[in-house]
Scaffold this active site. Structure first.
Site, PDB file in Angstrom:
ATOM      1  N   HIS A   1       1.024  -1.172  -0.045  1.00  0.00           N
ATOM      2  CA  HIS A   1      -0.151  -0.102   0.104  1.00  0.00           C
ATOM      3  C   HIS A   1       0.858   1.240   0.103  1.00  0.00           C
ATOM      4  O   HIS A   1       2.173   1.104   0.458  1.00  0.00           O
ATOM      5  CB  HIS A   1      -0.752  -0.032   1.244  1.00  0.00           C
ATOM      6  CG  HIS A   1      -2.039   0.937   1.452  1.00  0.00           C
ATOM      7  ND1 HIS A   1      -1.626   2.352   1.732  1.00  0.00           N
ATOM      8  CD2 HIS A   1      -3.343   0.724   1.205  1.00  0.00           C
ATOM      9  CE1 HIS A   1      -2.886   3.056   1.700  1.00  0.00           C
ATOM     10  NE2 HIS A   1      -3.746   2.188   1.525  1.00  0.00           N
TER      11      HIS A   1
ATOM     12  N   ASP B   1       2.606  -4.609   7.917  1.00  0.00           N
ATOM     13  CA  ASP B   1       1.575  -3.675   7.856  1.00  0.00           C
ATOM     14  C   ASP B   1       0.442  -4.535   7.895  1.00  0.00           C
ATOM     15  O   ASP B   1       0.163  -5.431   6.667  1.00  0.00           O
ATOM     16  CB  ASP B   1       1.806  -3.154   6.427  1.00  0.00           C
ATOM     17  CG  ASP B   1       0.503  -2.554   6.094  1.00  0.00           C
ATOM     18  OD1 ASP B   1      -0.529  -2.396   6.843  1.00  0.00           O
ATOM     19  OD2 ASP B   1       0.338  -1.949   5.037  1.00  0.00           O
TER      20      ASP B   1
ATOM     21  N   GLN C   1      -4.870  -5.025   6.629  1.00  0.00           N
ATOM     22  CA  GLN C   1      -5.829  -5.872   6.289  1.00  0.00           C
ATOM     23  C   GLN C   1      -5.653  -7.546   6.727  1.00  0.00           C
ATOM     24  O   GLN C   1      -6.461  -8.460   6.180  1.00  0.00           O
ATOM     25  CB  GLN C   1      -5.828  -6.263   4.559  1.00  0.00           C
ATOM     26  CG  GLN C   1      -5.617  -5.111   3.805  1.00  0.00           C
ATOM     27  CD  GLN C   1      -7.033  -4.566   3.680  1.00  0.00           C
ATOM     28  OE1 GLN C   1      -8.049  -5.280   3.895  1.00  0.00           O
ATOM     29  NE2 GLN C   1      -7.296  -3.474   3.458  1.00  0.00           N
TER      30      GLN C   1
ATOM     31  N   LYS D   1     -10.754  -0.598  10.205  1.00  0.00           N
ATOM     32  CA  LYS D   1     -10.844  -1.919   9.248  1.00  0.00           C
ATOM     33  C   LYS D   1     -11.332  -3.214  10.387  1.00  0.00           C
ATOM     34  O   LYS D   1     -11.320  -4.071   9.732  1.00  0.00           O
ATOM     35  CB  LYS D   1      -9.630  -2.190   8.653  1.00  0.00           C
ATOM     36  CG  LYS D   1      -9.485  -1.064   7.471  1.00  0.00           C
ATOM     37  CD  LYS D   1      -8.123  -1.313   6.825  1.00  0.00           C
ATOM     38  CE  LYS D   1      -7.354  -0.157   5.948  1.00  0.00           C
ATOM     39  NZ  LYS D   1      -8.234   0.169   4.829  1.00  0.00           N
TER      40      LYS D   1
ATOM     41  N   CYS E   1      -4.873   2.731  -3.898  1.00  0.00           N
ATOM     42  CA  CYS E   1      -3.454   3.046  -3.037  1.00  0.00           C
ATOM     43  C   CYS E   1      -2.139   1.973  -3.129  1.00  0.00           C
ATOM     44  O   CYS E   1      -1.615   1.770  -2.322  1.00  0.00           O
ATOM     45  CB  CYS E   1      -3.703   3.348  -1.806  1.00  0.00           C
ATOM     46  SG  CYS E   1      -4.815   4.637  -1.482  1.00  0.00           S
TER      47      CYS E   1
HETATM   48  C1  LIG Z   1      -2.555  -2.850   3.396  1.00  0.00           C
HETATM   49  C2  LIG Z   1      -3.021  -1.504   3.958  1.00  0.00           C
HETATM   50  N1  LIG Z   1      -1.825  -0.832   4.560  1.00  0.00           N
HETATM   51  C3  LIG Z   1      -2.125   0.474   4.984  1.00  0.00           C
HETATM   52  C4  LIG Z   1      -3.544   1.124   4.704  1.00  0.00           C
HETATM   53  C5  LIG Z   1      -3.616   2.230   5.414  1.00  0.00           C
HETATM   54  O1  LIG Z   1      -4.601   2.231   6.418  1.00  0.00           O
HETATM   55  P1  LIG Z   1      -5.089   3.845   6.933  1.00  0.00           P
HETATM   56  O2  LIG Z   1      -5.541   4.575   5.980  1.00  0.00           O
HETATM   57  O3  LIG Z   1      -6.546   3.124   7.693  1.00  0.00           O
HETATM   58  O4  LIG Z   1      -4.107   4.186   7.730  1.00  0.00           O
HETATM   59  C6  LIG Z   1      -4.510   0.248   4.057  1.00  0.00           C
HETATM   60  C7  LIG Z   1      -5.699   0.848   3.837  1.00  0.00           C
HETATM   61  O5  LIG Z   1      -6.437   0.728   2.789  1.00  0.00           O
HETATM   62  C8  LIG Z   1      -4.275  -0.839   3.789  1.00  0.00           C
HETATM   63  O6  LIG Z   1      -5.053  -1.857   3.247  1.00  0.00           O
END
Ligand SMILES: Cc1ncc(COP(=O)(O)O)c(C=O)c1O
Length: 399
Positions: free
Chosen positions: A116, A193, A196, A219, A357
């Site tokens: 991401h 990270d 998900q 999430k 993203c």
């Molecule tokens: C794999 C992953 N990392 C990081 C994020 C970022 O999360 P947040 O926008 O809640 O900080 C997301 C959100 O879509 C994600 O899917």
């Protein structure tokens, strides 16, 4: 159980809402909304500061969530749980605090091609500041990391591996335990990270032995603007504060300031108190629900959905890893994903279209975007059937 989620009870354009954008944000059960409302109705006040009843109650509830998160991730100490605004801030915290202190020119940071943007850009910023270099593990046509290439990237200069646990645009579950063990063998630290991962599987941070783990509350059926960073205490202790402000200090004079103990050293300013109380309620909800059964149900939906979508003509699934979660990213021949999502919306079906993203993933598959339907445990087979019917309608319109 579905009745626990007020948002899911509505109609959109006269059709029952089919919510399939859980990878972006999942819905909150009534219990979470009630817990947050109670804070506003009964004891809204600041945490850690007041000696009066309301503030003590708020502090107890806020800190209570830290204990719940600690147990949820099976972490040794509450001090290793830092509250942030989201996975993004958690990653930025590590990149800036750890990265700027411990990374030097020529050091290498390994990420993957399926990250991401939140796990790419902070490291690019840190590389710009320190002279460290970013290395990227390639992925195969199914959307899986290529292990041999990962091995090739590892070397004496590798200091840090920051890797997505589960890909948000492909659904791939990465072999994180193996990655962590391998990275540790050469002395590199590892951040996962987990944005998900947490809502789809049990995560045991101690068993994984990751050095850092990041996720977002929204999430995990909680509030937006809440996030968690788990970090091993010896690392968090060695890291400088990421932001300065109230609550993260012990003593401030104009000459010198001393930092608070963990985890408050990293929690400058008034946090999203209601949101974290909601996150605690979300974790309680999952445990009472039988999280393992929810995971099994979602797994069945993944198998069912893959079967159903695979039979649709002109549809190609992007992300067909052997080990994946309930994310269906797809392209329909000669039809733009935005058109797909717009037509499905008129059927009451909420999916995402775009690059999610993860622009490098789109570049890897040579496509501008995908349509993405992503599951939570409250989804049903009927909703997958509705999705398939909606896609056939799109195909009919773009015949
Ligand atoms: C794999 C992953 N990392 C990081 C994020 C970022 O999360 P947040 O926008 O809640 O900080 C997301 C959100 O879509 C994600 O899917």
């Amino acid at each position: 159980m579905r009745r626990d989620f007020p948002v899911l009870q509505q109609q959109v354009y006269g059709k029952p809402l089919v919510y399939l954008d859980n990878a972006a944000t999942s819905q909150a059960p009534q219990a979470v909304i009630d817990a947050m409302n109670r804070f506003y109705l009964e004891y809204r006040s600041n945490v850690h500061r007041g000696v009066y009843h309301l503030s003590e109650r708020a502090t107890e509830a806020y800190e209570g969530t830290r204990v719940k998160v600690r147990k949820f991730l099976n972490v040794a100490s509450d001090r290793e749980i830092v509250f942030t605004r989201g996975a993004t801030e958690s990653i930025n915290l590590v990149a800036h605090s750890y990265g700027r202190k411990f990374l030097r020119e020529g050091d290498e940071i390994v990420i993957s091609h399926m990250e991401h943007h939140s796990n790419i850009v902070p490291w690019q910023l840190v590389c710009g500041m320190t002279g460290a270099v970013l290395k990227v593990i390639p992925i195969n046509d199914r959307g899986e990391l290529i292990w041999e290439e990962f091995e090739k990237l590892l070397g004496p200069k590798t200091r840090f591996v920051s890797i997505v646990h589960v890909s948000n645009s492909l659904g791939t579950i990465n072999p994180v335990k193996r990655i962590i063990d391998r990275a540790h063998e050469i002395g590199a630290k590892v951040l996962l990270d987990g944005a998900q991962a947490v809502s789809h599987m049990r995560v045991d941070a101690q068993k994984l032995d990751c050095d850092f783990f990041a996720f977002s509350g929204h999430k995990l059926f909680g509030a937006t603007g809440t996030g968690v960073l788990y970090g091993k205490s010896e690392l968090l202790n060695a890291m400088p504060p990421y932001q300065g402000g109230g609550d993260m200090i012990k003593l401030v004079t104009f000459e010198k300031t001393t930092w608070n103990d963990l985890p408050l050293k990293f929690e400058a300013g008034t946090p999203n108190i209601a949101g974290f109380i909601g996150l605690g309620a979300a974790i309680d909800y999952l445990e009472e629900l039988d999280f393992e059964a929810a995971i099994r149900h979602e797994r069945e939906l993944l198998v069912y959905g893959t079967k159903v979508l695979s039979t649709i003509p002109r549809l190609k699934l992007i992300g067909t890893a052997e080990n994946k979660t309930g994310i269906f990213s797809f392209v329909l021949e000669n039809i733009h994903p935005h058109d797909v999502a717009t037509i499905l919306d008129r059927e009451g079906i909420a999916i995402r279209a775009g690059h999610h993203c993860t622009q490098p993933v789109m570049q890897r598959f040579n496509i501008p975007a995908t349509s993405r339907a992503s599951l939570a445990f409250y989804n049903t087979k009927e909703e997958i059937d509705a999705l398939a019917r909606g896609i056939y309608k799109v195909l009919e319109i773009f015949k």
